[in-house]
Design a protein around this motif. Structure first.
Motif, mmCIF file in Angstrom:
data_model
loop_
_atom_site.group_PDB
_atom_site.id
_atom_site.type_symbol
_atom_site.label_atom_id
_atom_site.label_comp_id
_atom_site.label_asym_id
_atom_site.label_seq_id
_atom_site.Cartn_x
_atom_site.Cartn_y
_atom_site.Cartn_z
ATOM 1 N N ASP A 1 -4.765 43.709 112.763
ATOM 2 C CA ASP A 1 -4.016 42.780 113.614
ATOM 3 C C ASP A 1 -2.955 43.472 114.454
ATOM 4 O OD1 ASP A 1 -2.180 43.489 111.685
ATOM 5 O OD2 ASP A 1 -1.590 41.434 111.174
ATOM 6 N N ALA A 2 -2.901 44.818 114.402
ATOM 7 C CA ALA A 2 -1.837 45.520 115.109
ATOM 8 C C ALA A 2 -2.337 46.860 115.635
ATOM 9 C CB ALA A 2 -0.642 45.741 114.182
ATOM 10 N N MET A 3 -1.583 47.422 116.619
ATOM 11 C CA MET A 3 -1.902 48.724 117.192
ATOM 12 C C MET A 3 -0.596 49.335 117.674
ATOM 13 S SD MET A 3 -2.478 51.030 119.666
ATOM 14 C CE MET A 3 -1.932 50.021 121.062
ATOM 15 N N GLU A 4 -0.222 50.498 117.119
ATOM 16 C CA GLU A 4 1.050 51.137 117.452
ATOM 17 C C GLU A 4 0.827 52.598 117.845
ATOM 18 O OE1 GLU A 4 3.890 48.965 114.198
ATOM 19 O OE2 GLU A 4 2.115 50.029 113.448
ATOM 20 N N GLU A 5 -0.258 52.873 118.575
ATOM 21 C CA GLU A 5 -0.657 54.246 118.858
ATOM 22 C C GLU A 5 -0.913 54.456 120.342
ATOM 23 O OE1 GLU A 5 -3.609 55.540 115.758
ATOM 24 O OE2 GLU A 5 -3.295 53.473 115.073
ATOM 25 N N ASP A 6 -1.210 55.701 120.706
ATOM 26 C CA ASP A 6 -1.476 56.040 122.094
ATOM 27 C C ASP A 6 -2.840 55.484 122.510
ATOM 28 O OD1 ASP A 6 -0.662 57.950 124.461
ATOM 29 O OD2 ASP A 6 -2.791 58.280 124.080
ATOM 30 N N VAL A 7 -2.840 54.604 123.487
ATOM 31 C CA VAL A 7 -4.066 53.913 123.894
ATOM 32 C C VAL A 7 -5.082 54.886 124.481
ATOM 33 C CG1 VAL A 7 -5.022 52.147 125.409
ATOM 34 C CG2 VAL A 7 -2.818 51.773 124.291
ATOM 35 N N ASP A 8 -4.625 55.839 125.271
ATOM 36 C CA ASP A 8 -5.549 56.779 125.902
ATOM 37 C C ASP A 8 -6.269 57.636 124.875
ATOM 38 O OD1 ASP A 8 -4.934 55.909 128.475
ATOM 39 O OD2 ASP A 8 -3.213 57.245 128.616
ATOM 40 N N GLU A 9 -5.547 58.054 123.834
ATOM 41 C CA GLU A 9 -6.196 58.857 122.796
ATOM 42 C C GLU A 9 -7.240 58.045 122.042
ATOM 43 O OE1 GLU A 9 -5.197 61.834 119.061
ATOM 44 O OE2 GLU A 9 -3.617 60.536 119.844
ATOM 45 N N LEU A 10 -6.916 56.777 121.762
ATOM 46 C CA LEU A 10 -7.893 55.918 121.092
ATOM 47 C C LEU A 10 -9.125 55.731 121.962
ATOM 48 C CD1 LEU A 10 -5.630 53.132 119.515
ATOM 49 C CD2 LEU A 10 -6.550 55.185 118.426
ATOM 50 N N GLY A 11 -8.910 55.562 123.270
ATOM 51 C CA GLY A 11 -10.046 55.418 124.183
ATOM 52 C C GLY A 11 -10.905 56.668 124.225
ATOM 53 N N HIS A 12 -10.266 57.827 124.206
ATOM 54 C CA HIS A 12 -11.010 59.089 124.208
ATOM 55 C C HIS A 12 -11.885 59.209 122.961
ATOM 56 C CE1 HIS A 12 -11.685 63.340 125.220
ATOM 57 N NE2 HIS A 12 -11.603 63.546 123.922
ATOM 58 N N LEU A 13 -11.304 58.900 121.809
ATOM 59 C CA LEU A 13 -12.068 58.979 120.561
ATOM 60 C C LEU A 13 -13.201 57.959 120.538
ATOM 61 C CD1 LEU A 13 -9.092 59.440 118.064
ATOM 62 C CD2 LEU A 13 -10.928 61.095 118.500
ATOM 63 N N ALA A 14 -12.926 56.755 121.045
ATOM 64 C CA ALA A 14 -13.974 55.733 121.101
ATOM 65 C C ALA A 14 -15.121 56.190 121.983
ATOM 66 C CB ALA A 14 -13.397 54.409 121.615
ATOM 67 N N GLY A 15 -14.792 56.852 123.095
ATOM 68 C CA GLY A 15 -15.839 57.392 123.960
ATOM 69 C C GLY A 15 -16.682 58.435 123.257
ATOM 70 N N GLU A 16 -16.049 59.273 122.452
ATOM 71 C CA GLU A 16 -16.794 60.261 121.667
ATOM 72 C C GLU A 16 -17.767 59.570 120.712
ATOM 73 O OE1 GLU A 16 -14.911 63.985 120.214
ATOM 74 O OE2 GLU A 16 -13.046 62.962 120.727
ATOM 75 N N LEU A 17 -17.302 58.515 120.079
ATOM 76 C CA LEU A 17 -18.179 57.778 119.167
ATOM 77 C C LEU A 17 -19.351 57.173 119.928
ATOM 78 C CD1 LEU A 17 -15.637 55.983 116.792
ATOM 79 C CD2 LEU A 17 -16.830 58.148 116.466
#
Length: 237
Positions: free
Chosen positions: A140-156
């Motif tokens: 229910d929450a997100m307190e992290e760098d959005v761009d880094e999460l997007g980069h990792l999601a792209g790798e997946l």
């Protein structure tokens, strides 16, 4: 994963880079079960202090995830959770509901910040060793760098590991980030109502079916169940 797993933030990602990831994701084929055998699913949950009620609900639901996949060859599930100060843990792989339930019963939620990055990194590393068909995250929450999460999601997404994110609560910013992770990984995002446990039960069972049998099995399941499960079918390419 370890408590020393801290990486520098990757900020300043350009819109063109995000679009490039999306184009690659669109070309990925839907996940299929490994060699016609048992599917593999990472079941990740936010176990920070506010999440104890959701953790308790997930314990009661997880047996259905195994049950729905038996006719498709079965399912192996790995539990991943984060809590407290930098603690993020992954269990062994379970092939039976009672064993997973025992593991979940021993976990108490503790106050702390979100560690979604570690979850995505773990999924990436795990599927490089042996194919993982789906990654589920409930939070229910997100307190992290959005761009880094997007980069990792792209790798997946490039590895063919779709993320299915289930958002509890009404924070539109959190929902937006969850949706981006889902899109970039080739998965899906769906909000659920905490007061309607059957809704989350159907959603998690649908992802389990997808992990065990692929997109066709998900379509068959959603046609039978209807409701919110059709949201998953419409999002997964």
């Amino acid at each position: 994963m370890s408590r020393d797993d801290h990486l520098p933030s990757k900020s300043g990602a350009k819109g063109a880079e995000v679009e490039a990831f999306l184009e690659k994701v669109r070309a990925i084929q839907p996940a299929q079960s490994s060699g016609g055998g048992r599917g593999r699913l990472i079941f990740a949950l936010d176990a920070t202090a506010s999440r104890q009620p959701a953790w308790d609900r997930a314990m009661h639901i997880q047996a259905d995830m195994f049950r729905e996949t038996q006719v498709l060859g079965g399912l192996d599930i790995q539990l991943v959770f984060y809590r407290g100060y930098g603690e993020c843990k992954a269990s062994k792989w379970y092939s039976a509901a009672d064993a997973l339930l025992r593991a979940m019963t021993g976990v108490t939620c503790l106050a702390g910040r979100t560690q979604i990055r570690k979850v995505l990194k773990h999924g990436r590393d795990e599927t490089k060793k042996r194919k993982v068909n789906a990654l589920v995250f409930v939070g229910d929450a997100m307190e992290e760098d959005v761009d880094e999460l997007g980069h990792l999601a792209g790798e997946l997404g490039l590895l063919g590991l779709p993320c299915f994110l289930f958002h509890e609560g009404g924070d539109p910013l959190v929902r937006n980030v969850f949706e981006q992770i889902a899109r970039l990984s080739g998965g899906a995002c769906c909000a659920f109502d905490a007061s309607a446990p059957q809704q989350l039960r159907d959603l998690l069972s649908a992802v389990a079916v997808y992990a065990a049998g692929g997109q066709r099995a998900l379509a068959d399941f959603s046609n039978k169940r209807g409701g919110v499960t059709k949201l998953l079918t419409s999002q997964v390419r």
